[in-house]
Design an enzyme around this catalytic site. Structure first.
Site: not given
Length: 198
Positions: A11-13, A15
Site C-alpha cells: 500500500l505504500s507509495p 515502496t
C-alpha cells in the site's frame, strides 16, 4: 555475501517509488535479499506511527506535495489519490510470499503491485487484479490461491520481525549487520554502505 531484509508494504507509495533501484544495488554488490511484505497500519500502531488518514491536515498536505515531487524526480507516474487506497494489502502480500517460495523476479512483482495501486488505479485486494499481476510478471496466477494459511502466518511473522528489527516505516532495508535504511530516498545510502563508504 551481504544480505538485506526488505520490509515493505504494497500500500505504500514510497515502496512504489523504490522501483527497480534496490535490485540494481543488490546486483552491484552480489547481495541476497528476503522480501518481507508487512501490514504497515499494524506496524504504525506497534511503533508509535500515525496512519496517513489520521494525521493532521498539515502533515497530509505535505505528504501529497512530497509524493508529487519525489515521483517527478524519479520520472514515475503517480495518482496522489488512488481510487483504491487504502485497501486490504493482504492478498497482494500473500501472493508475493507465495511467489518468493516459487522463485522468480520478486522485485518486479513488488513493483507491479505497487504500480497497480499508485499509477494504474487498480484494487490490489481484488482477486482478478492479483492474478493478472502475477501472470504479467511471469508467475502462475494460481499462486493467489496457494498457501493462504502459510502466507498469512508469514505475513504475521514479517510484522514481528519488523518490530524486532527496529523497523517503523516502509520501505526499510536492514542489512545483516543491522544497519537500517528507511525510505526510498535511502537506497543510495544503502549502496554506499555496501561499498564500505558509510
Amino acid at each position: 555475501m551481504p544480505h538485506v531484509d526488505y520490509y515493505f508494504a504494497t500500500l505504500s507509495p514510497y515502496t512504489y517509488m523504490v522501483g527497480s533501484r534496490l535490485e540494481a544495488v543488490l546486483a552491484k554488490h552480489d547481495a541476497t535479499v528476503t522480501y518481507k511484505p508487512m501490514d504497515i497500519m499494524a506496524l504504525f500502531a506497534r511503533t508509535g506511527g500515525t496512519p496517513p488518514p489520521q494525521r493532521h491536515p498539515n502533515r497530509q498536505e505535505w505528504r501529497l506535495q512530497e509524493l508529487r515531487r519525489s515521483a517527478k524526480k524519479l520520472d514515475m507516474p503517480i495518482n496522489l489519490k488512488p481510487a483504491h487506497w487504502p485497501t486490504n494489502p493482504a492478498p497482494s502480500s500473500y501472493a508475493i510470499i507465495a511467489a518468493q517460495e516459487a522463485g522468480g523476479d520478486i522485485g518486479g512483482l513488488v513493483h507491479a503491485f505497487t504500480r497497480a495501486c499508485w499509477a494504474e488505479d487498480r484494487d490490489i485486494a481484488d482477486d482478478a487484479v492479483v492474478r493478472d499481476v502475477l501472470e504479467k510478471c511471469g508467475f502462475d496466477p494460481a499462486l493467489a490461491d496457494k498457501g493462504l494459511l502459510a502466507g498469512a502466518e508469514q505475513y504475521g511473522r514479517n510484522l514481528e520481525d519488523a518490530v524486532n528489527s527496529g523497523v517503523f516505516g516502509a520501505p526499510t532495508f536492514v542489512t545483516d549487520t543491522d544497519e537500517r535504511f528507511w525510505g526510498q530516498d535511502k537506497i543510495e545510502d544503502l549502496d554506499l554502505f555496501l561499498s564500505g563508504k558509510l
